[in-house]
Motif scaffolding. Sequence first.
Motif, PDB file in Angstrom:
ATOM      1  N   MET A  91      12.795  -8.264 -13.314  1.00 10.08           N
ATOM      2  CA  MET A  91      11.501  -7.426 -13.211  1.00 10.08           C
ATOM      3  C   MET A  91      11.772  -6.206 -13.050  1.00 10.08           C
ATOM      4  SD  MET A  91       8.394  -8.704 -10.586  1.00 10.08           S
ATOM      5  CE  MET A  91       9.500  -7.675  -9.360  1.00 10.08           C
ATOM      6  N   LEU A  92      11.821  -5.869 -11.530  1.00  9.39           N
ATOM      7  CA  LEU A  92      12.152  -4.913 -11.056  1.00  9.39           C
ATOM      8  C   LEU A  92      12.984  -2.933 -12.077  1.00  9.39           C
ATOM      9  CD1 LEU A  92      13.217  -5.604  -7.834  1.00  9.39           C
ATOM     10  CD2 LEU A  92      11.333  -4.386  -8.576  1.00  9.39           C
ATOM     11  N   ALA A  93      13.573  -3.802 -12.738  1.00 11.60           N
ATOM     12  CA  ALA A  93      14.191  -2.522 -13.324  1.00 11.60           C
ATOM     13  C   ALA A  93      14.020  -2.342 -14.740  1.00 11.60           C
ATOM     14  CB  ALA A  93      16.230  -3.750 -14.106  1.00 11.60           C
ATOM     15  N   ARG A  94      12.947  -3.910 -15.034  1.00  6.87           N
ATOM     16  CA  ARG A  94      12.739  -3.137 -16.754  1.00  6.87           C
ATOM     17  C   ARG A  94      11.021  -2.113 -15.833  1.00  6.87           C
ATOM     18  NH1 ARG A  94      12.677  -6.981 -20.163  1.00  6.87           N
ATOM     19  NH2 ARG A  94      15.214  -8.020 -20.644  1.00  6.87           N
ATOM     20  N   LEU A  95      10.522  -2.268 -14.994  1.00  9.03           N
ATOM     21  CA  LEU A  95       9.622  -1.478 -14.621  1.00  9.03           C
ATOM     22  C   LEU A  95      10.086   0.019 -13.684  1.00  9.03           C
ATOM     23  CD1 LEU A  95       7.284  -3.352 -12.142  1.00  9.03           C
ATOM     24  CD2 LEU A  95       6.589  -2.504 -14.134  1.00  9.03           C
ATOM     25  N   ASP A  96      11.559  -0.054 -13.695  1.00  7.11           N
ATOM     26  CA  ASP A  96      11.936   0.818 -13.245  1.00  7.11           C
ATOM     27  C   ASP A  96      12.130   2.452 -14.137  1.00  7.11           C
ATOM     28  OD1 ASP A  96      13.288   2.916 -11.098  1.00  7.11           O
ATOM     29  OD2 ASP A  96      14.926   2.202 -12.886  1.00  7.11           O
ATOM     30  N   ALA A  97      12.575   1.041 -15.679  1.00  5.10           N
ATOM     31  CA  ALA A  97      13.178   1.526 -17.298  1.00  5.10           C
ATOM     32  C   ALA A  97      12.145   2.396 -17.826  1.00  5.10           C
ATOM     33  CB  ALA A  97      14.116   1.485 -17.982  1.00  5.10           C
ATOM     34  N   LEU A  98      10.608   1.523 -17.161  1.00 11.93           N
ATOM     35  CA  LEU A  98       9.596   1.345 -18.139  1.00 11.93           C
ATOM     36  C   LEU A  98       9.379   3.343 -18.730  1.00 11.93           C
ATOM     37  CD1 LEU A  98       6.725   0.561 -19.197  1.00 11.93           C
ATOM     38  CD2 LEU A  98       5.500   1.733 -17.182  1.00 11.93           C
ATOM     39  N   PRO A  99       9.147   3.568 -20.058  1.00 13.32           N
ATOM     40  CA  PRO A  99       8.928   5.136 -20.516  1.00 13.32           C
ATOM     41  C   PRO A  99       7.922   5.848 -21.037  1.00 13.32           C
ATOM     42  CG  PRO A  99       9.446   2.906 -22.256  1.00 13.32           C
ATOM     43  CD  PRO A  99       9.468   2.882 -21.267  1.00 13.32           C
ATOM     44  N   LYS A 100       7.084   5.236 -19.611  1.00 16.20           N
ATOM     45  CA  LYS A 100       6.143   6.007 -19.483  1.00 16.20           C
ATOM     46  C   LYS A 100       6.166   5.987 -18.045  1.00 16.20           C
ATOM     47  CE  LYS A 100       5.396   4.384 -23.867  1.00 16.20           C
ATOM     48  NZ  LYS A 100       4.305   3.815 -24.319  1.00 16.20           N
ATOM     49  N   PRO A 101       5.047   7.901 -17.298  1.00 13.55           N
ATOM     50  CA  PRO A 101       4.493   7.436 -15.935  1.00 13.55           C
ATOM     51  C   PRO A 101       4.002   5.705 -15.617  1.00 13.55           C
ATOM     52  CG  PRO A 101       4.154   9.657 -17.539  1.00 13.55           C
ATOM     53  CD  PRO A 101       3.924   8.367 -18.547  1.00 13.55           C
ATOM     54  N   LEU A 102       4.750   5.610 -14.338  1.00 12.42           N
ATOM     55  CA  LEU A 102       4.412   4.530 -13.240  1.00 12.42           C
ATOM     56  C   LEU A 102       3.676   5.369 -11.707  1.00 12.42           C
ATOM     57  CD1 LEU A 102       3.954   1.498 -13.440  1.00 12.42           C
ATOM     58  CD2 LEU A 102       6.206   1.298 -12.033  1.00 12.42           C
ATOM     59  N   ILE A 103       2.708   4.811 -11.969  1.00 13.94           N
ATOM     60  CA  ILE A 103       1.824   5.377 -10.815  1.00 13.94           C
ATOM     61  C   ILE A 103       1.124   3.565 -10.321  1.00 13.94           C
ATOM     62  CG2 ILE A 103      -0.577   6.949  -9.795  1.00 13.94           C
ATOM     63  CD1 ILE A 103       0.037   8.310 -12.752  1.00 13.94           C
ATOM     64  N   GLY A 104       1.455   4.578  -8.787  1.00 16.46           N
ATOM     65  CA  GLY A 104       1.275   2.903  -7.730  1.00 16.46           C
ATOM     66  C   GLY A 104      -0.166   3.587  -6.606  1.00 16.46           C
ATOM     67  N   ARG A 105      -0.898   2.619  -6.982  1.00 15.75           N
ATOM     68  CA  ARG A 105      -2.373   2.381  -6.731  1.00 15.75           C
ATOM     69  C   ARG A 105      -1.723   1.746  -5.375  1.00 15.75           C
ATOM     70  NH1 ARG A 105      -7.044  -0.006  -6.129  1.00 15.75           N
ATOM     71  NH2 ARG A 105      -8.633   1.004  -5.971  1.00 15.75           N
ATOM     72  N   VAL A 106      -1.803   1.727  -4.606  1.00 17.05           N
ATOM     73  CA  VAL A 106      -1.722   1.121  -3.528  1.00 17.05           C
ATOM     74  C   VAL A 106      -2.676   0.996  -2.097  1.00 17.05           C
ATOM     75  CG1 VAL A 106       0.124   1.034  -1.135  1.00 17.05           C
ATOM     76  CG2 VAL A 106       0.170   2.450  -3.558  1.00 17.05           C
ATOM     77  N   GLN A 107      -2.657  -0.007  -1.264  1.00 16.04           N
ATOM     78  CA  GLN A 107      -3.657  -0.563  -0.933  1.00 16.04           C
ATOM     79  C   GLN A 107      -3.123  -1.942  -0.004  1.00 16.04           C
ATOM     80  OE1 GLN A 107      -3.749  -1.611  -3.320  1.00 16.04           O
ATOM     81  NE2 GLN A 107      -4.975  -3.890  -3.846  1.00 16.04           N
ATOM     82  N   GLY A 108      -3.915  -1.666   1.230  1.00 15.80           N
ATOM     83  CA  GLY A 108      -3.570  -2.979   2.207  1.00 15.80           C
ATOM     84  C   GLY A 108      -2.098  -2.719   2.717  1.00 15.80           C
ATOM     85  N   GLN A 109      -1.451  -4.068   2.708  1.00 14.11           N
ATOM     86  CA  GLN A 109      -0.516  -4.636   3.143  1.00 14.11           C
ATOM     87  C   GLN A 109       0.479  -4.575   2.019  1.00 14.11           C
ATOM     88  OE1 GLN A 109       0.308  -8.713   4.888  1.00 14.11           O
ATOM     89  NE2 GLN A 109      -1.793  -9.234   4.142  1.00 14.11           N
ATOM     90  N   VAL A 110       1.979  -3.709   2.110  1.00 13.08           N
ATOM     91  CA  VAL A 110       3.037  -3.576   1.112  1.00 13.08           C
ATOM     92  C   VAL A 110       4.161  -4.295   2.063  1.00 13.08           C
ATOM     93  CG1 VAL A 110       4.010  -2.080  -0.289  1.00 13.08           C
ATOM     94  CG2 VAL A 110       1.997  -1.821   0.037  1.00 13.08           C
ATOM     95  N   LEU A 111       4.514  -4.894   1.851  1.00 16.56           N
ATOM     96  CA  LEU A 111       5.901  -5.740   2.346  1.00 16.56           C
ATOM     97  C   LEU A 111       7.350  -6.410   1.460  1.00 16.56           C
ATOM     98  CD1 LEU A 111       3.501  -8.123   4.798  1.00 16.56           C
ATOM     99  CD2 LEU A 111       4.304  -5.446   4.873  1.00 16.56           C
ATOM    100  N   GLY A 112       8.116  -6.549   2.072  1.00 20.33           N
ATOM    101  CA  GLY A 112       9.083  -6.957   1.114  1.00 20.33           C
ATOM    102  C   GLY A 112       9.146  -6.873  -0.248  1.00 20.33           C
ATOM    103  N   GLY A 113       9.074  -7.291  -0.998  1.00 24.50           N
ATOM    104  CA  GLY A 113       9.156  -6.983  -2.785  1.00 24.50           C
ATOM    105  C   GLY A 113       8.015  -6.041  -3.143  1.00 24.50           C
TER     106      GLY A 113
END
Length: 260
Positions: A91-113
């Motif tokens: 899952m992480l590898a596919r998201l990392d290699a996504l050939p489009k810009p990937l922008i995180g919109r982050v709120q609340g808890q961000v833990l571990g994975g």
Amino acid sequence: MYETITAETDPRGVTTLTLARPEKHNALSPQMMDELTEAADRLGRDPAVRVVVLTGAGDSFCAGGDLGWMRDQMAADGAARAREARRLAEMLARLDALPKPLIGRVQGQVLGGGMGLISVCDVAIGVAPARFGFTETGLGLIPATIGPYVIARMGAAMARRVFMSARIFGAEEAVRLGLLAQAVAPEALDAAVEEEVRPYLACAPGAVAEAKALARRLGPATDDAVIALSIEALVARWDSDEAAEGVGAFFDRRKPRWAE
């Protein structure tokens, strides 16, 4: 189409990919991992998609791996553990290699994975009240499969400040560590994400994809050998007495034996 995520594309070609288990703080279940992997593949192939925004529904971005799934690994055999670790790594590898810009919109808890998810984003914007942490060692585990992406994002020196202490820290520190590009007030989050999205809509999509691929190749290696190493490290840690104690203590609602 999906049960644990949603993917909605606007007329401009901006897809919002949302983790949709708000009642579980968007913890990563096996089904969610599989759906994110499939979504990354599908969006990557879709020429109508120009930009992907990754976010979470409800109060949290992602509280890490589903603890029920982790508890299952305590009773699993080596082959099953390796299969589940590879599910997360893929899952992480596919998201990392996504050939489009990937922008995180982050709120609340961000833990571990969840820390791995923001590390595979090309840029992440978070709200000032958000809280972050590599909480694995508190459970007797280690941030293994997320490790290559975290180190690539933060650098080893910065990562060692927070990678193994399970310490919870705030958004301003996340900016200093390189995990977030900026921290904003909750009411300013959507506007800040839009500021990141808009420039890409004036760029050639093929050039953007090739520039991203080149940046990944020039950066720290996240090749098959590195990913395999991270999987082996997680499987070995799942087999440890500390992991059994830490995960067991969480479900027993008690402190593990090593905690003060």
